[in-house]
Design a protein around this motif. Structure first.
Motif, short mmCIF file in Angstrom:
data_model
loop_
_atom_site.label_atom_id
_atom_site.label_comp_id
_atom_site.label_asym_id
_atom_site.label_seq_id
_atom_site.Cartn_x
_atom_site.Cartn_y
_atom_site.Cartn_z
N ASP A 73 -19.93 85.98 51.36
CA ASP A 73 -21.10 86.20 50.50
C ASP A 73 -22.10 85.06 50.62
N THR A 74 -21.59 83.84 50.77
CA THR A 74 -22.48 82.68 50.91
C THR A 74 -23.33 82.83 52.18
N ARG A 75 -22.69 83.28 53.25
CA ARG A 75 -23.43 83.50 54.51
C ARG A 75 -24.48 84.58 54.32
N ALA A 76 -24.13 85.62 53.58
CA ALA A 76 -25.06 86.74 53.39
C ALA A 76 -26.32 86.28 52.66
N ILE A 77 -26.13 85.55 51.56
CA ILE A 77 -27.33 85.17 50.79
C ILE A 77 -28.14 84.09 51.50
N LEU A 78 -27.51 83.32 52.37
CA LEU A 78 -28.26 82.32 53.12
C LEU A 78 -28.82 82.89 54.43
N GLY A 79 -28.49 84.15 54.71
CA GLY A 79 -29.02 84.79 55.92
C GLY A 79 -28.46 84.23 57.21
N LEU A 80 -27.20 83.73 57.14
CA LEU A 80 -26.59 83.20 58.37
C LEU A 80 -26.16 84.36 59.28
N ARG A 81 -26.04 84.06 60.56
CA ARG A 81 -25.79 85.09 61.55
C ARG A 81 -24.47 85.82 61.33
N ARG A 82 -24.51 87.11 61.53
CA ARG A 82 -23.31 87.93 61.45
C ARG A 82 -22.86 88.27 62.86
N GLY A 83 -21.55 88.50 63.04
CA GLY A 83 -21.02 88.76 64.38
C GLY A 83 -21.54 90.04 65.01
N ASN A 84 -21.52 90.12 66.34
CA ASN A 84 -21.89 91.33 67.10
C ASN A 84 -23.28 91.87 66.76
N GLY A 85 -24.19 91.00 66.40
CA GLY A 85 -25.57 91.42 66.15
C GLY A 85 -25.76 92.29 64.91
N ARG A 86 -24.72 92.36 64.07
CA ARG A 86 -24.86 93.20 62.87
C ARG A 86 -25.77 92.53 61.84
N LYS A 87 -26.46 93.36 61.08
CA LYS A 87 -27.30 92.84 59.99
C LYS A 87 -26.51 92.89 58.69
N TRP A 88 -26.90 92.05 57.74
CA TRP A 88 -26.29 92.13 56.42
C TRP A 88 -26.82 93.37 55.71
#
Ligand SMILES: [Zn+2]
Length: 312
Positions: A73-88
């Motif tokens: 969740d911390t990555r999601a709200i900070l907009g950090l990169r998700r694996g395999n080019g997926r968007k949050w």
């Protein structure tokens, strides 16, 4: 509230020629680039061709679980990169228990009460005092959130008990911290030290945690990089030995807790890195730490200690 997009210094360290974990040359499959701090946390320090396929399989398995379970969740709200080019996703589900019934409440990203359970260690790594492995040290488990309006976001979910942070394995978390520290020290010092913790990175030996990892006995350096994450190399002298230590401060910008990992001892061949391409000034620095400078109050205190919205 919109958070600024975090950034970290980018740097690629020259390849070490052998796997930094097992020492093998990589075989037919060759050696892989190693992200010192995972890409999924916004890490931009790369140790080129530093891990063999077998070791990468081990480290990426626990690392993947930690970055998705602990920091998801911390990555999601900070907009950090998700694996395999997926968007949050635009919407997240938060589980709320209301009148003994579990319900999923859909919230937008800017309403998500992101938080992570983190241990705050309050001891020095026991090896520095020549103490054996012990499970008998004080750890402080608390909920940490990068959000200033965290309580408001919880309250907006209404009455009930909110499940705000996912569970993960603490032994894996400290293997993960340990791996970051070791890879950074190895890259910065070109492997010129005797490693102490590689067995612990590659194998599941959670009881080793207290021996090599402790609380923030170094403190935030004056020349901290002020990146989202900070890594800092230090030299610690204790009982006649010089230890190589790394202060690992993930989400430093958000005041999450820092850890100090003793990754090895200096050996006869160790050279202090000077100038040239492989100095360690960016983003860490080589610092002499005097033991007497340790003060208990340098250990940060949790900012958020609650987890529940009280029933009305
Ligand atoms: Zn290997």
């Amino acid at each position: 509230m919109k958070l600024p997009r975090p950034h970290t210094s980018a740097r690629t360290f020259d390849p070490p020629e052998r796997c930094i974990y097992c020492g093998k040359p990589g075989g037919e499959e060759g050696l892989r680039d190693e992200h010192i701090i995972p890409d999924g946390l916004g890490g931009r320090l790369v140790y080129a061709k530093a891990s063999c396929h077998a070791c990468e399989k081990i480290t990426s398995a626990f690392e993947g679980r930690i970055i998705s379970q602990a920091y998801g969740d911390t990555r999601a709200i900070l907009g950090l990169r998700r694996g395999n080019g997926r968007k949050w996703p635009d919407e997240f589900n938060v589980q709320v228990t209301r009148e003994a019934e579990k319900i999923d409440v859909a919230v937008k990203g800017d309403e998500l009460p992101a938080a992570v359970w983190l241990t705050c260690l309050n001891h020095r790594p026991l090896i520095l005092d020549n103490k054996p492995v012990s499970g008998n040290v004080k750890v402080d488990l608390a909920l940490w959130s990068p959000l200033k309006d965290y309580q408001d976001r919880l309250a907006a979910l209404g009455p009930g008990t909110v499940s705000v942070a996912k569970r993960y394995r603490f032994d894996e978390f400290f293997r993960f911290i340990n791996r970051i520290a070791f890879a950074y020290a190895h890259a910065s010092l070109r492997g010129k030290f005797s490693p102490l913790t590689v067995e612990y990175i590659l194998r599941d030996r959670g009881k080793w945690i207290t021996r090599y990892i402790g609380g923030d006995i170094i403190g935030r350096p004056d020349d901290a990089s002020h990146d989202i994450h900070e890594l800092y190399l230090a030299q610690i002298k204790a009982h006649g030995l010089t230890y190589v230590a790394v202060r690992v401060h993930l989400f430093a910008l958000n005041d999450f807790p820092a850890y100090v990992v003793i990754v090895g001892t200096e050996n006869a061949e160790t050279e202090q890195p000077t100038g040239a391409a492989h100095d360690v000034k960016d983003p860490g620095s080589w610092t002499k730490v005097n033991f007497e400078r340790f003060r208990a109050e340098t250990v940060p205190h949790p900012r958020v200690r609650f987890r529940r919205v009280p029933d009305e």
